[in-house]
Scaffold this motif. Structure first.
Motif, PDB file in Angstrom:
ATOM      1  N   ASP A 250       0.806  -1.225   0.000  1.00 14.89           N
ATOM      2  CA  ASP A 250       0.000   0.000   0.000  1.00 14.89           C
ATOM      3  C   ASP A 250       0.839   1.275   0.000  1.00 14.89           C
ATOM      4  N   ASN A 251       2.120   1.171  -0.357  1.00 11.30           N
ATOM      5  CA  ASN A 251       2.961   2.365  -0.358  1.00 11.30           C
ATOM      6  C   ASN A 251       4.021   2.245  -1.453  1.00 11.30           C
ATOM      7  N   LEU A 252       4.680   3.376  -1.720  1.00  3.87           N
ATOM      8  CA  LEU A 252       5.682   3.432  -2.788  1.00  3.87           C
ATOM      9  C   LEU A 252       7.105   3.394  -2.256  1.00  3.87           C
ATOM     10  N   ASN A 253       7.273   3.012  -1.002  1.00  4.15           N
ATOM     11  CA  ASN A 253       8.614   2.956  -0.429  1.00  4.15           C
ATOM     12  C   ASN A 253       9.409   1.791  -1.018  1.00  4.15           C
ATOM     13  N   GLY A 254      10.715   1.981  -1.122  1.00  6.51           N
ATOM     14  CA  GLY A 254      11.599   0.896  -1.549  1.00  6.51           C
ATOM     15  C   GLY A 254      11.335   0.413  -2.964  1.00  6.51           C
ATOM     16  N   PRO A 255      11.380  -0.915  -3.183  1.00  6.29           N
ATOM     17  CA  PRO A 255      11.231  -1.466  -4.531  1.00  6.29           C
ATOM     18  C   PRO A 255       9.903  -1.137  -5.194  1.00  6.29           C
ATOM     19  N   ALA A 256       8.841  -0.928  -4.406  1.00  3.85           N
ATOM     20  CA  ALA A 256       7.538  -0.625  -4.998  1.00  3.85           C
ATOM     21  C   ALA A 256       7.597   0.646  -5.826  1.00  3.85           C
ATOM     22  N   MET A 270      19.145   4.879 -12.869  1.00  5.42           N
ATOM     23  CA  MET A 270      19.445   5.164 -11.470  1.00  5.42           C
ATOM     24  C   MET A 270      20.786   4.526 -11.119  1.00  5.42           C
ATOM     25  N   ILE A 271      21.442   5.071 -10.096  1.00  5.38           N
ATOM     26  CA  ILE A 271      22.736   4.538  -9.683  1.00  5.38           C
ATOM     27  C   ILE A 271      22.521   3.334  -8.787  1.00  5.38           C
ATOM     28  N   THR A 272      22.986   2.199  -9.233  1.00 11.85           N
ATOM     29  CA  THR A 272      22.854   0.942  -8.490  1.00 11.85           C
ATOM     30  C   THR A 272      24.020   0.041  -8.863  1.00 11.85           C
ATOM     31  N   HIS A 273      24.596  -0.610  -7.878  1.00 13.10           N
ATOM     32  CA  HIS A 273      25.597  -1.641  -8.150  1.00 13.10           C
ATOM     33  C   HIS A 273      24.858  -2.973  -8.239  1.00 13.10           C
ATOM     34  N   GLY A 274      24.654  -3.418  -9.449  1.00 15.57           N
ATOM     35  CA  GLY A 274      23.784  -4.562  -9.680  1.00 15.57           C
ATOM     36  C   GLY A 274      24.191  -5.836  -8.997  1.00 15.57           C
ATOM     37  N   GLU A 275      25.490  -5.983  -8.688  1.00 17.08           N
ATOM     38  CA  GLU A 275      25.960  -7.245  -8.107  1.00 17.08           C
ATOM     39  C   GLU A 275      25.788  -7.313  -6.595  1.00 17.08           C
ATOM     40  N   ALA A 393      13.375  10.426  -4.300  1.00 27.31           N
ATOM     41  CA  ALA A 393      13.215   9.081  -3.744  1.00 27.31           C
ATOM     42  C   ALA A 393      14.384   8.175  -4.122  1.00 27.31           C
ATOM     43  N   VAL A 394      14.816   8.257  -5.367  1.00 26.79           N
ATOM     44  CA  VAL A 394      15.927   7.422  -5.833  1.00 26.79           C
ATOM     45  C   VAL A 394      17.221   7.801  -5.115  1.00 26.79           C
ATOM     46  N   HIS A 395      17.409   9.097  -4.887  1.00 25.37           N
ATOM     47  CA  HIS A 395      18.608   9.544  -4.174  1.00 25.37           C
ATOM     48  C   HIS A 395      18.651   8.974  -2.754  1.00 25.37           C
ATOM     49  N   CYS A 396      17.494   8.908  -2.095  1.00 23.85           N
ATOM     50  CA  CYS A 396      17.442   8.334  -0.741  1.00 23.85           C
ATOM     51  C   CYS A 396      17.803   6.855  -0.739  1.00 23.85           C
ATOM     52  N   LEU A 397      17.492   6.160  -1.824  1.00 20.71           N
ATOM     53  CA  LEU A 397      17.780   4.726  -1.913  1.00 20.71           C
ATOM     54  C   LEU A 397      19.220   4.430  -2.308  1.00 20.71           C
ATOM     55  N   GLU A 398      19.896   5.425  -2.860  1.00 14.23           N
ATOM     56  CA  GLU A 398      21.207   5.191  -3.468  1.00 14.23           C
ATOM     57  C   GLU A 398      22.214   4.573  -2.497  1.00 14.23           C
ATOM     58  N   PHE A 399      22.196   5.012  -1.251  1.00 16.42           N
ATOM     59  CA  PHE A 399      23.121   4.467  -0.260  1.00 16.42           C
ATOM     60  C   PHE A 399      22.946   2.964  -0.113  1.00 16.42           C
TER      61      PHE A 399
END
Length: 515
Positions: A250-256, A270-275, A393-399
């Motif tokens: 019911d929310n858009l946090n994280g992977p949703a 988006m910046i992500t280290h896929g491994e 939102a993506v910037h918050c997840l980047e870490f």
């Protein structure tokens, strides 16, 4: 003590009353629903509620119980819904703002407390984060000490409270700064000054959320007294695995948020280290563990606060590349009914490459759409505002998408072994048995159904729209490629020049062969 022989989890909750903070949140809703459905013998569920946006607690309770998540309970145990009792209060007030009358009522039967309320805004100013995550924990303890029948107090923390460490055991680590000093500082220091020194205070942690959650754990150790307390640390909480419905969210946090934005063609880079490990945990796993932890804490009465890392990385590892490989095909299989662009995109490791991709794949299309809206007398700037929210939102997840942690889970495995086979089936939290492909396909469907409110019957038509958007995307790419060719390469590499160059190479090759 043979825990399996003592009592099952449903029989343990029979006749008991529980008190829950944060019941209107994502975790709280699933917790209330699971108690009503799987522990129908429970006496009452008291939930802390405050007035919000002009709505009284009574109105908010009605809205909560009308949520889709309670449909199964209403169907199978309609009488159980009456066991949910709203308690007017506020996390920011002493004793959580609970009145003497409500306290007297709860003191007669409440024996289990679940404290899941917190501010989950990563960029919350330190003063507010301390008030909601640290001081509210102290106020919760004050209240619990006035409830004479308490058998277990379960505090919901986060696995990333100690994200300044690469390996996190199931222990409460010494605080970077004593909680009392931080509380004192927020009381006398001006907010502007406090905000200016916040980066220095939080150190290697990325935000005030993880910092104050770490302090709250230490406060529990210092101030819980004789209360039987346990700490549950979930990692990235996402959609339901099985209950109440596969994929419920019911929310858009994280992977949703990534799924919804990516599925609509909005998010493309988006910046992500896929491994690195994406330590995602289904919400129903978290709830089942919380209920089992309360059962174990009440029966076993450990001598110290036990910590449970509710994580998936060491038991059933999944990387961000794995999510892309599994979830993206599901986005094309079950497309959204309303698309901005054809879904496409990649994870980027290089920040500067990502900047370029953001400019061309996000901002330029947004500017074009907003310009068209302006020319046709519609409200301009809408897409630029959407992208501002997405990038924040993506910037918050980047870490968390560029680092990896090893969370030990010995206490979780120990607790699972203590359960009877029946309780392991009903209150499952063994993440080792989870099929990630099944989970992510349901996650995509859940985002579509529960967040976007799109009926499954619209999927065939949405697939037709997706095909049209694909053709438009390919045509647009062709036009852009021709435009780039015309502007940058046409004088240097005209079609005639290329033809002559190819002929020259062929003739030269023939001469070499002839020699």
């Amino acid at each position: 003590m043979n825990l399996e022989a003592s009592c099952s989890i449903p029989s343990f909750y029979e006749g008991r009353s529980v008190f829950i903070t944060g019941a209107t949140g994502f975790i709280g809703k699933v917790l209330v629903e699971k108690l009503l459905r799987s522990c129908p013998g429970i006496k009452n569920i008291y939930i802390l509620m405050r007035e919000k946006r002009g709505k009284e607690p009574r109105q908010r309770l009605e809205e909560l119980l009308n949520c889709k998540v309670f449909d199964l309970v209403k169907k199978d145990h309609p009488e159980c819904v009456q066991k949910v009792v709203g308690v007017t209060g506020d996390l920011s007030l002493p004793q959580l703002g609970v009145t003497g009358t409500d306290l007297e009522t709860m003191s007669q039967s409440v024996s289990i407390v679940f404290h899941s309320a917190a501010t989950v805004k990563f960029d919350e100013p330190l003063k507010q984060a301390v008030d909601m995550n640290l001081l509210a924990t102290r106020r919760m303890l004050e209240l619990c000490k006035k409830l004479p029948h308490i058998d277990a107090v379960i505090h919901v923390s986060t696995a990333y409270a100690n994200c300044d460490r690469s390996e996190v055991d199931e222990v409460v680590y010494p605080p970077p700064i004593p909680p009392k000093q931080i509380i004192d500082a927020t009381e006398w220091m001006e907010e502007k000054l406090l905000d200016s020194i916040t980066p220095k205070l939080i150190g290697e942690r990325p935000n005030t959320y993880t910092f104050t959650k770490a302090l709250a754990e230490n406060l529990l150790v210092d101030e819980c007294g004789s209360l039987p307390v346990a700490i549950v640390r979930p990692s990235i909480v996402s959609a339901a695995w099985k209950e109440p419905y596969p994929g419920w969210i019911d929310n858009l946090n994280g992977p949703a948020g990534i799924i919804v934005a990516g599925g609509k063609g909005v998010l493309r880079t988006m910046i992500t280290h896929g491994e690195v490990c994406a330590d995602v945990i289904p919400v129903d796993v978290v709830i089942n563990l919380m209920l089992a932890v309360a059962w174990y804490t009440a029966i076993q009465r450990p001598n110290s606060i036990l910590v449970y890392n509710c994580t998936s990385g060491l038991q059933n590892k999944l990387t961000w590349d794995d999510i892309m490989n599994v979830a993206f095909p599901s986005l094309l299989k079950y497309p959204s009914a309303e698309l901005f662009r054809y879904p496409s995109g990649n994870f980027r490791r290089n920040r500067y490459v990502n900047y370029v991709c953001v400019a061309f794949q996000h901002y330029l299309p947004a500017l074009f759409v907003d310009l068209m809206a302006y020319l046709f007398f519609q409200k301009p700037g809408r897409m630029m505002r959407v992208y501002q929210k997405v990038h924040k939102a993506v910037h918050c997840l980047e870490f968390f998408t560029t680092r990896e942690w090893k969370f030990s889970c010995g206490n979780v495995l120990m607790l699972n072994d203590c359960l009877s086979p029946e309780d392991q089936e009903s209150f499952y939290f063994d993440i080792r048995t989870l099929n990630w492909q099944y989970f992510w396909e349901n996650h995509v469907l859940g985002c579509r159904k529960y967040i976007l409110k799109e009926d499954p019957s619209t999927i065939p038509e949405a697939r037709k729209t997706l095909r049209r958007r694909y053709l438009v995307a390919q045509f647009t790419n062709l036009i852009v490629a021709l435009g780039v060719w015309k502007v940058f390469f046409s004088k240097i590499l005209s079609l005639g020049n290329i033809w002559y160059a190819v002929n020259a190479i062929v003739l030269k090759f023939q001469d070499i062969i002839g020699q």
